[in-house]
Design a protein around this motif. Structure first.
Motif, PDB file in Angstrom:
ATOM      1  N   CYS A 281      32.221 -21.379 -64.943  1.00 30.90           N
ATOM      2  CA  CYS A 281      31.653 -22.528 -64.216  1.00 30.90           C
ATOM      3  C   CYS A 281      31.639 -23.757 -65.115  1.00 30.90           C
ATOM      4  O   CYS A 281      31.088 -23.708 -66.215  1.00 30.90           O
ATOM      5  CB  CYS A 281      30.236 -22.223 -63.748  1.00 30.90           C
ATOM      6  SG  CYS A 281      30.151 -20.919 -62.508  1.00 30.90           S
ATOM      7  N   LEU A 282      32.238 -24.842 -64.633  1.00 32.41           N
ATOM      8  CA  LEU A 282      32.229 -26.114 -65.348  1.00 32.41           C
ATOM      9  C   LEU A 282      31.545 -27.151 -64.481  1.00 32.41           C
ATOM     10  O   LEU A 282      31.912 -27.328 -63.308  1.00 32.41           O
ATOM     11  CB  LEU A 282      33.650 -26.570 -65.667  1.00 32.41           C
ATOM     12  CG  LEU A 282      34.338 -25.965 -66.900  1.00 32.41           C
ATOM     13  CD1 LEU A 282      34.594 -24.478 -66.724  1.00 32.41           C
ATOM     14  CD2 LEU A 282      35.643 -26.683 -67.191  1.00 32.41           C
ATOM     15  N   ARG A 283      30.564 -27.858 -65.065  1.00 34.05           N
ATOM     16  CA  ARG A 283      29.826 -28.859 -64.328  1.00 34.05           C
ATOM     17  C   ARG A 283      29.834 -30.172 -65.106  1.00 34.05           C
ATOM     18  O   ARG A 283      29.506 -30.191 -66.284  1.00 34.05           O
ATOM     19  CB  ARG A 283      28.385 -28.407 -64.088  1.00 34.05           C
ATOM     20  CG  ARG A 283      28.297 -27.157 -63.227  1.00 34.05           C
ATOM     21  CD  ARG A 283      26.890 -26.639 -63.107  1.00 34.05           C
ATOM     22  NE  ARG A 283      26.836 -25.424 -62.311  1.00 34.05           N
ATOM     23  CZ  ARG A 283      25.763 -24.650 -62.178  1.00 34.05           C
ATOM     24  NH1 ARG A 283      24.649 -24.971 -62.814  1.00 34.05           N
ATOM     25  NH2 ARG A 283      25.802 -23.573 -61.442  1.00 34.05           N
ATOM     26  N   SER A 284      30.235 -31.243 -64.434  1.00 37.09           N
ATOM     27  CA  SER A 284      30.250 -32.579 -65.047  1.00 37.09           C
ATOM     28  C   SER A 284      30.989 -32.556 -66.381  1.00 37.09           C
ATOM     29  O   SER A 284      30.535 -33.125 -67.371  1.00 37.09           O
ATOM     30  CB  SER A 284      28.811 -33.091 -65.230  1.00 37.09           C
ATOM     31  OG  SER A 284      28.124 -33.105 -64.013  1.00 37.09           O
ATOM     32  N   SER A 285      32.121 -31.905 -66.392  1.00 34.52           N
ATOM     33  CA  SER A 285      32.896 -31.745 -67.622  1.00 34.52           C
ATOM     34  C   SER A 285      34.339 -32.165 -67.371  1.00 34.52           C
ATOM     35  O   SER A 285      34.890 -31.902 -66.299  1.00 34.52           O
ATOM     36  CB  SER A 285      32.838 -30.288 -68.100  1.00 34.52           C
ATOM     37  OG  SER A 285      31.496 -29.900 -68.347  1.00 34.52           O
ATOM     38  N   GLU A 286      34.965 -32.783 -68.373  1.00 33.57           N
ATOM     39  CA  GLU A 286      36.289 -33.345 -68.200  1.00 33.57           C
ATOM     40  C   GLU A 286      37.255 -32.859 -69.280  1.00 33.57           C
ATOM     41  O   GLU A 286      36.845 -32.458 -70.368  1.00 33.57           O
ATOM     42  CB  GLU A 286      36.219 -34.881 -68.236  1.00 33.57           C
ATOM     43  CG  GLU A 286      35.340 -35.479 -67.152  1.00 33.57           C
ATOM     44  CD  GLU A 286      35.299 -36.990 -67.203  1.00 33.57           C
ATOM     45  OE1 GLU A 286      35.948 -37.567 -68.109  1.00 33.57           O
ATOM     46  OE2 GLU A 286      34.642 -37.608 -66.341  1.00 33.57           O
ATOM     47  N   ASN A 287      38.529 -32.922 -68.929  1.00 38.02           N
ATOM     48  CA  ASN A 287      39.616 -32.633 -69.882  1.00 38.02           C
ATOM     49  C   ASN A 287      39.506 -31.236 -70.498  1.00 38.02           C
ATOM     50  O   ASN A 287      39.815 -31.038 -71.670  1.00 38.02           O
ATOM     51  CB  ASN A 287      39.635 -33.685 -71.004  1.00 38.02           C
ATOM     52  CG  ASN A 287      40.095 -35.039 -70.502  1.00 38.02           C
ATOM     53  OD1 ASN A 287      41.235 -35.211 -70.077  1.00 38.02           O
ATOM     54  ND2 ASN A 287      39.188 -35.991 -70.505  1.00 38.02           N
ATOM     55  N   ARG A 304      34.567 -21.968 -60.959  1.00 38.28           N
ATOM     56  CA  ARG A 304      33.947 -23.094 -60.242  1.00 38.28           C
ATOM     57  C   ARG A 304      34.041 -24.334 -61.121  1.00 38.28           C
ATOM     58  O   ARG A 304      33.569 -24.329 -62.248  1.00 38.28           O
ATOM     59  CB  ARG A 304      32.480 -22.808 -59.920  1.00 38.28           C
ATOM     60  CG  ARG A 304      31.821 -23.914 -59.108  1.00 38.28           C
ATOM     61  CD  ARG A 304      30.338 -23.649 -58.920  1.00 38.28           C
ATOM     62  NE  ARG A 304      29.729 -24.540 -57.953  1.00 38.28           N
ATOM     63  CZ  ARG A 304      29.298 -25.766 -58.194  1.00 38.28           C
ATOM     64  NH1 ARG A 304      29.419 -26.256 -59.434  1.00 38.28           N
ATOM     65  NH2 ARG A 304      28.759 -26.508 -57.261  1.00 38.28           N
ATOM     66  N   LEU A 305      34.640 -25.382 -60.573  1.00 38.60           N
ATOM     67  CA  LEU A 305      34.917 -26.567 -61.381  1.00 38.60           C
ATOM     68  C   LEU A 305      34.339 -27.812 -60.730  1.00 38.60           C
ATOM     69  O   LEU A 305      34.535 -28.063 -59.538  1.00 38.60           O
ATOM     70  CB  LEU A 305      36.436 -26.721 -61.542  1.00 38.60           C
ATOM     71  CG  LEU A 305      36.929 -27.983 -62.264  1.00 38.60           C
ATOM     72  CD1 LEU A 305      36.398 -28.028 -63.682  1.00 38.60           C
ATOM     73  CD2 LEU A 305      38.451 -28.029 -62.258  1.00 38.60           C
ATOM     74  N   GLU A 306      33.633 -28.585 -61.540  1.00 39.26           N
ATOM     75  CA  GLU A 306      33.171 -29.909 -61.143  1.00 39.26           C
ATOM     76  C   GLU A 306      33.430 -30.844 -62.317  1.00 39.26           C
ATOM     77  O   GLU A 306      32.711 -30.847 -63.302  1.00 39.26           O
ATOM     78  CB  GLU A 306      31.678 -29.883 -60.796  1.00 39.26           C
ATOM     79  CG  GLU A 306      31.100 -31.232 -60.419  1.00 39.26           C
ATOM     80  CD  GLU A 306      29.599 -31.185 -60.227  1.00 39.26           C
ATOM     81  OE1 GLU A 306      28.955 -32.221 -60.470  1.00 39.26           O
ATOM     82  OE2 GLU A 306      29.071 -30.123 -59.860  1.00 39.26           O
ATOM     83  N   GLY A 307      34.500 -31.603 -62.234  1.00 39.21           N
ATOM     84  CA  GLY A 307      34.870 -32.480 -63.342  1.00 39.21           C
ATOM     85  C   GLY A 307      36.244 -33.062 -63.102  1.00 39.21           C
ATOM     86  O   GLY A 307      36.881 -32.818 -62.074  1.00 39.21           O
ATOM     87  N   ASP A 308      36.727 -33.850 -64.045  1.00 38.08           N
ATOM     88  CA  ASP A 308      37.990 -34.551 -63.871  1.00 38.08           C
ATOM     89  C   ASP A 308      38.993 -34.134 -64.938  1.00 38.08           C
ATOM     90  O   ASP A 308      38.637 -33.696 -66.038  1.00 38.08           O
ATOM     91  CB  ASP A 308      37.760 -36.064 -63.950  1.00 38.08           C
ATOM     92  CG  ASP A 308      36.838 -36.563 -62.846  1.00 38.08           C
ATOM     93  OD1 ASP A 308      36.785 -35.917 -61.783  1.00 38.08           O
ATOM     94  OD2 ASP A 308      36.173 -37.598 -63.050  1.00 38.08           O
TER      95      ASP A 308
END
Length: 822
Positions: A281-287, A304-308
């Motif tokens: 799970c990634l939250r508010s994380s990028e690259n 589960r991914l939330e980021g750019d």
């Protein structure tokens, strides 16, 4: 022979040379401060029984110098240790060399660079205290290896430390985390075991400055609250770890960028099905990069991914409960070369604000790809090509296209913002949605077979997240398709579409489910579905005609919050509940010439629940409703102004027609009667009270047999009257107001307890016999309650009636406006 002076000179020189080469003895004090590079390192033996150099570990450390080794032999040592020198602290074995801390402070505190700690069993007397097993603070280049840290607050803690090797340690059953890195960089955490800890197995946290460039490799992490957690930390590598059986997530990143999650085994996590967690799970994380992982059997999502600007590449993602890959609120994501099999409802699920998603060369078995987003631009930014394989066949994704015939044998079909697309003769199964049409017009979907898709066989979308029309799907034709054993049906949200001659049987939900307007649903067969045959939800001005909806678990056809629809010539028999039901304040619908026989409860039902769900101003005519278990036609008592004409209802179990109009008339008459009787009762009560008072208030000089006083003495002073009354009425309140003596207080309006004795005439002006009568007061209170209750009921009824009338008037105005347009 040389002269004497010369011989003396030679002797002195020789003696000086000899003295220069003779070593001088060194004191113990000088040996502790000597540079270790100029002497040999020492080994100090610690033995609890006294057979070594010291019996306490701290004594040995205090007498050691940089570069020395402290060997601790097998035994149990009750102490907390400070290591502030560059030494090696070695236990005989982590199985039999035990250090017990006091339960309040760190057991081993490392405050020097180049310290080595090996082969100890480290624990606290009380695991619920604040004692840390090994605490390394602002140290560099230390080695902590082969230790067993259990039942501490934290097993091993690094704070502002760097280049530390934490290798082959066991950190189990600690109250907090097994291993924690706080604001620590360039550390190596490898081959450790962390199980059954109350927090995370391994935590990387950047409270102040971030923890960067740490390597977490080849660790066995199991049965903690979270497996590996990274917070506010960048450029870390998490690779080749086994992470399983955690309460929440296996690997969790929050507010962390540029990390790599590579070749990990992440399985059986979120074992209590709590919160939005799962495997990775990634939250508010990028690259961040997630690659080469085996992510399976997690009870929520695999990834589960939330980021750019993140990459999910080359992972094996199998048998996760809800979805293989779930992405939300993300931009510029690459999903490539993954294998996804048997993941809940969906292999790849995009939800809400997702844009610029590239999906290539993935091999999917069961589930497919689905996007639930409200924005047209998000759909059009998707980059999905035919290199994706679903159930061994290519995924077809078209956007901004016109006049294309979709090639046969597709694994899944998705079209977005297209016109004149022809989808025919396809056989699609085991997807989330077989055919997905988004913001497209004038398309033809004909002669397809859609079987065992977990959400819908055919899904036509033209609404935003709140169900409001945005870019409509118009004038599409869905004809002669077979939709069997899907979770739900043909799912339609659009306008002016035609759904005709389709077979929608044995679906787990509905046969046909629509939230659209001005559609025609004609001559479909919707039998034996888990909920209803046809369901209209917030759908207006549709024509539902000549459909067969039999043997469904709930209703044949149900309208929820839907207005101005025409239901005609449908057959709705043998359904477990109702043939046709109108619910959710459905208004101005026409239900005519339908057959609703042999249903488990009612043939036709209007309204259900309370007054808020009544259905009004509908026309029910020329229907056949025979042999149903309940009523042929049943209108709930809150459904008003419906028109029932020329319906046939025979041989029904409870009754043929339950007409709410009679119920409302009866209730209105009853309410008016209650109000009239209440007013009459109050008038009679006041008259009786007046008669009672007149009969008990005598003229001056007469004797009142019901009064306390047979006569009043003229020569009594006011003070004497007061004393006399106090003696007669010891429990009553006596007061003097305007030269009148009052006994008791003011009682009820009808039967006053007030006794007044005029100071000038000394006669009984008014009174009620021999004092307060509680029985009469209780009786009066009951009468008062009986007077108030009918008024309350009447006011509630009037408010409800006004609301219903207002809603019906609005509905009539809307109908008139529609008729004018037509």
């Amino acid at each position: 022979m040389a002269p004497l002076g010369v011989r003396r000179t030679i002797f002195v020189i020789t003696l000086v040379l000899i003295l220069l080469f003779i070593p001088l003895p060194v004191s113990p004090t000088s040996s502790l401060t000597e540079n270790p590079g100029t002497r040999s390192a020492r080994t100090i033996i610690v033995n609890a029984s006294g057979d070594g150099d010291c019996t306490h570990i701290q004594w040995a450390i205090d007498n050691a110098s940089d570069g020395d080794t402290v060997n601790v032999e097998a035994g149990i040592y009750f102490e907390n240790i400070l290591v502030d020198k560059m030494i090696s602290l070695l236990g005989a074995s982590r199985g039999n060399t035990t250090i017990f801390g006091d339960g309040y402070e760190e057991i081993i505190k490392i405050r020097s660079n180049e310290v080595e700690v090996k082969c100890f069993k480290i624990t606290n007397k009380n695991r619920y205290s604040g004692g840390v097993g090994i605490d390394i603070y602002r140290a560099v280049n230390c080695n902590v290896e082969n230790n067993n840290c259990f039942e501490n607050s934290i097993g091993i803690l690094l704070r502002e430390a760097s280049e530390i090797n934490i290798i082959n340690n066991t950190c189990n059953s600690n109250r907090g985390n097994g291993i924690s890195l706080i604001d620590s960089d360039n550390n190596n955490i490898s081959y450790n075991i962390a199980k059954h800890n109350g927090g995370s197995g391994i935590l990387i946290d950047g409270i102040s400055n971030g923890s960067e460039r740490n390597k977490i490799t080849n660790n066995l992490i199991s049965a903690n609250h979270n497996g590996i957690s990274v917070s506010s930390s960048d450029w870390n590598t998490i690779s080749n770890n086994s992470v399983s059986k955690h309460v929440l997530s296996g690997i969790l990143l929050g507010n962390s960028d540029n990390n790599e999650i590579i070749n990990n085994y992440v399985c059986y996590n979120n074992n209590k099905e709590l919160f939005q967690s799962g495997g990775v799970c990634l939250r508010s994380s990028e690259n961040n990069t997630i690659s080469g992982n085996y992510v399976s059997f997690n009870k929520k999502w695999g990834i589960r991914l939330e980021g750019d600007v993140c990459s999910i590449i080359g992972n094996t993602i199998n048998t996760n409960s809800e979805a293989g890959i779930f992405i939300t609120y993300s931009n510029s994501i690459t999903i490539m070369n993954n294998t996804l099999s048997y993941n809940g409802d969906n292999a790849i699920y995009l939800r809400l604000r997702v844009s610029n998603i590239t999906i290539k060369n993935n091999n999917i078995v069961r589930g497919g790809i689905y996007s639930f987003t409200s924005r047209k631009d998000d759909w059009l930014s998707l980059n999905i090509d035919s290199t994706n394989v679903i159930n061994g066949r290519p995924l077809i994704f078209l956007k901004n296209s016109n006049g294309i015939l979709v090639p046969p044998d597709a694994g899944q079909i998705i079209i977005a913002n297209c016109t004149n697309i022809f989808i025919k003769d396809q056989n699609i199964s085991n997807c989330y949605v077989g055919i997905l049409v988004v913001f497209s017009t004038d398309c033809t979907i004909i002669n397809n077979t859609l079987f065992n898709n977990s959400h819908a066989g055919i899904n036509i979308i033209s609404t935003n997240y709140w169900g409001e029309p945005e870019y409509p799907c118009e004038r599409n034709l869905v004809q002669n398709n077979t939709c069997l054993s899907n979770e739900n049906r043909i799912l339609l949200s659009g306008i002016n579409n035609i759904i005709t001659n389709n077979t929608c049987n044995f679906n787990k939900g509905y046969g046909i489910d629509t939230t659209g307007n001005y559609n025609k649903i004609i001559s479909n067969v919707c039998n034996s579905n888990g909920l209803s045959g046809i369901f209209l939800h917030r759908s207006d001005n549709n024509r539902i005609a000549e459909n067969t909806c039999n043997n469904n678990d709930n209703q044949g056809i149900i309208l929820g919050g839907s207005d101005k629809n025409i239901l005609t010539n449908n057959t709705c028999n043998f359904n477990n509940q109702f043939g046709i039901q109108l619910a959710g304040s459905s208004l101005i619908n026409t239900i005519t010439k339908n057959i609703c026989d042999s249903n488990g409860e009612h043939g036709i039902l209007l309204g259900q629940g309370g007054s808020l769900w009544g259905c009004h101003h509908n026309k029910i005519s020329l229907n056949t409703c025979n042999s149903n278990g309940g009523y042929g036609i049943y209108m709930s008592e809150f459904s008003e102004s419906n028109n029932l004409t020329n319906n046939e209802a025979k041989s029904n179990g409870i009754g043929d027609v339950y007409n709410p109009l009679l119920q409302y008339e009866h209730r209105e008459i009853k309410s008016n009667l209650c109000l009239g009787f209440s007013l009459l009762f109050m008038v009679l009560l006041c008259i009786l009270s007046l008669i009672y008072r007149i009969s008990h208030n005598k003229s001056k000089g007469t004797k009142d047999k019901n009064s306390i006083f047979m006569e009043v003495k003229i020569d009594m002073s006011l003070k004497e009257i007061e004393d006399f009354l106090i003696a007669k009425f010891p429990k009553e309140r006596i007061s003097n107001r305007n030269n009148k003596m009052f006994v008791g207080g003011i009682g009820s309006p009808a039967f006053s307890l007030l006794r007044i004795y005029d100071y000038k005439t000394y006669r009984l002006v008014s009174g009620w016999g021999k004092g307060w009568d509680p029985v009469k007061e209780i009786i009066f209170a009951i009468f008062l309650i009986l007077l108030i209750i009918p008024y309350i009921i009447f006011i509630i009824w009037v408010i409800t009636k006004l609301k219903t009338m207002k809603k019906m008037l609005l509905a009539i105005k809307e109908e008139d406006a529609v008729n004018k347009k037509l």
